[in-house]
Design a protein around this motif. Structure first.
Motif, mmCIF file in Angstrom:
data_model
loop_
_atom_site.group_PDB
_atom_site.id
_atom_site.type_symbol
_atom_site.label_atom_id
_atom_site.label_comp_id
_atom_site.label_asym_id
_atom_site.label_seq_id
_atom_site.Cartn_x
_atom_site.Cartn_y
_atom_site.Cartn_z
ATOM 1 N N THR A 107 -7.264 36.585 95.238
ATOM 2 C CA THR A 107 -7.204 35.584 94.166
ATOM 3 C C THR A 107 -6.065 35.889 93.207
ATOM 4 N N ASN A 108 -6.022 37.124 92.737
ATOM 5 C CA ASN A 108 -4.988 37.572 91.801
ATOM 6 C C ASN A 108 -3.980 38.452 92.519
ATOM 7 N N SER A 109 -2.734 38.328 92.094
ATOM 8 C CA SER A 109 -1.674 39.158 92.653
ATOM 9 C C SER A 109 -0.771 39.624 91.519
ATOM 10 N N TYR A 110 -0.504 40.928 91.498
ATOM 11 C CA TYR A 110 0.344 41.511 90.464
ATOM 12 C C TYR A 110 1.503 42.235 91.133
ATOM 13 N N SER A 111 2.682 42.074 90.537
ATOM 14 C CA SER A 111 3.890 42.694 91.084
ATOM 15 C C SER A 111 4.347 43.839 90.190
ATOM 16 N N GLY A 112 4.878 44.848 90.842
ATOM 17 C CA GLY A 112 5.419 45.987 90.122
ATOM 18 C C GLY A 112 6.504 46.642 90.960
ATOM 19 N N THR A 113 6.835 47.855 90.602
ATOM 20 C CA THR A 113 7.824 48.624 91.359
ATOM 21 C C THR A 113 7.278 50.025 91.600
ATOM 22 N N TRP A 114 7.880 50.692 92.575
ATOM 23 C CA TRP A 114 7.499 52.066 92.882
ATOM 24 C C TRP A 114 8.693 52.799 93.459
ATOM 25 N N SER A 115 8.662 54.119 93.379
ATOM 26 C CA SER A 115 9.694 54.956 93.987
ATOM 27 C C SER A 115 9.167 56.389 94.069
ATOM 28 N N VAL A 116 9.838 57.178 94.865
ATOM 29 C CA VAL A 116 9.561 58.612 94.937
ATOM 30 C C VAL A 116 10.876 59.301 94.625
ATOM 31 N N THR A 117 10.857 60.129 93.577
ATOM 32 C CA THR A 117 12.080 60.786 93.114
ATOM 33 C C THR A 117 11.825 62.263 92.864
ATOM 34 N N GLY A 118 12.901 63.009 92.692
ATOM 35 C CA GLY A 118 12.783 64.410 92.329
ATOM 36 C C GLY A 118 12.153 64.545 90.962
ATOM 37 N N ASP A 119 11.262 65.508 90.809
ATOM 38 C CA ASP A 119 10.573 65.764 89.548
ATOM 39 C C ASP A 119 11.540 66.467 88.615
ATOM 40 N N ASP A 120 11.813 65.865 87.451
ATOM 41 C CA ASP A 120 12.765 66.465 86.524
ATOM 42 C C ASP A 120 12.102 67.341 85.477
ATOM 43 N N SER A 121 10.805 67.575 85.597
ATOM 44 C CA SER A 121 10.126 68.414 84.612
ATOM 45 C C SER A 121 10.114 69.862 85.076
ATOM 46 N N THR A 122 9.844 70.727 84.141
ATOM 47 C CA THR A 122 9.770 72.157 84.462
ATOM 48 C C THR A 122 8.357 72.684 84.246
ATOM 49 N N ASP A 123 7.378 71.780 84.261
ATOM 50 C CA ASP A 123 6.000 72.217 84.044
ATOM 51 C C ASP A 123 5.442 72.913 85.271
ATOM 52 N N ASP A 124 4.271 73.476 85.100
ATOM 53 C CA ASP A 124 3.622 74.197 86.200
ATOM 54 C C ASP A 124 2.512 73.372 86.823
ATOM 55 N N SER A 125 2.678 72.058 86.839
ATOM 56 C CA SER A 125 1.666 71.196 87.425
ATOM 57 C C SER A 125 1.627 71.410 88.932
ATOM 58 N N PRO A 126 0.587 70.901 89.587
ATOM 59 C CA PRO A 126 0.459 71.143 91.025
ATOM 60 C C PRO A 126 1.354 70.240 91.868
ATOM 61 N N SER A 127 2.463 69.828 91.306
ATOM 62 C CA SER A 127 3.335 68.923 92.055
ATOM 63 C C SER A 127 4.157 69.681 93.075
ATOM 64 N N ASN A 128 4.719 68.946 93.987
ATOM 65 C CA ASN A 128 5.610 69.535 94.971
ATOM 66 C C ASN A 128 7.048 69.194 94.621
ATOM 67 N N ASP A 129 7.317 69.002 93.331
ATOM 68 C CA ASP A 129 8.631 68.672 92.797
ATOM 69 C C ASP A 129 9.090 67.269 93.162
ATOM 70 N N LEU A 130 8.153 66.396 93.490
ATOM 71 C CA LEU A 130 8.445 64.984 93.686
ATOM 72 C C LEU A 130 7.550 64.176 92.758
ATOM 73 N N ASP A 131 8.099 63.095 92.214
ATOM 74 C CA ASP A 131 7.322 62.169 91.398
ATOM 75 C C ASP A 131 7.087 60.894 92.180
ATOM 76 N N PHE A 132 5.892 60.367 92.075
ATOM 77 C CA PHE A 132 5.528 59.065 92.637
ATOM 78 C C PHE A 132 5.494 58.121 91.439
ATOM 79 N N ASN A 133 6.536 57.334 91.287
ATOM 80 C CA ASN A 133 6.709 56.477 90.121
ATOM 81 C C ASN A 133 6.115 55.096 90.375
ATOM 82 N N ILE A 134 5.259 54.652 89.460
ATOM 83 C CA ILE A 134 4.620 53.344 89.553
ATOM 84 C C ILE A 134 4.887 52.609 88.248
#
Length: 153
Positions: free
Chosen positions: A81-108
């Motif tokens: 019924t409803n449809s919403y549009s957006g964007t997404w990408s996967v990029t290198g993580d530019d932060s220096t935190d100690d999060s459990p990331s694999n140095d990639l960001d999933f941008n939404i």
């Protein structure tokens, strides 16, 4: 005479050690390849099976919606019924935190409505497979932790 030979030898050893410390041969500055994550995301449609916003389970906000991560960065969420549009990408993580990331960001990014705009972030990838993409974001402002899990339909 022995002292005259010893001093240049020590100098040479010191210079070799300094040169090895300045070497750029380490892999710590290289970014992981985003291609496997992109390939996984662009295969089929996905649903939100968990969305926890700073401790509040808001998964039901996305019940019935199928998400399509298209090549080229287009993102759609539709429930028939409803449809919403957006964007997404996967990029290198530019932060220096100690999060459990694999140095990639999933941008939404969604402009609206409000519950979809809540997904707008540069999420750290906790794990991904052909059937599950698990993401986390630790807020810099209020310190809250958000988690988002997509499961392939």
């Amino acid at each position: 005479m022995k002292k005259l030979i010893l001093i240049p030898m020590l100098f040479c050893l010191f210079m070799l050690n300094v040169a090895s410390m300045c070497s750029s041969d380490d892999d710590s500055s290289s970014s992981p390849d985003p291609t496997p994550v992109i390939n996984a995301a662009t295969q089929g449609t996905w649903r939100v099976t968990s969305y926890v916003d700073s401790g509040n389970n808001e998964t039901s906000d996305f019940a019935g919606y199928n998400f399509t991560f298209a090549t080229g960065g287009a993102l759609t969420a539709t429930n028939g019924t409803n449809s919403y549009s957006g964007t997404w990408s996967v990029t290198g993580d530019d932060s220096t935190d100690d999060s459990p990331s694999n140095d990639l960001d999933f941008n939404i990014s969604f402009a609206g409505p409000a519950n979809f705009a809540d997904l707008t972030d540069d999420w750290d990838i906790v794990s991904y497979s052909a059937t599950t993409i698990s993401l986390i974001d630790v807020s810099g402002g209020n310190g809250g932790t958000d988690t988002l899990v997509f499961t392939k339909n």
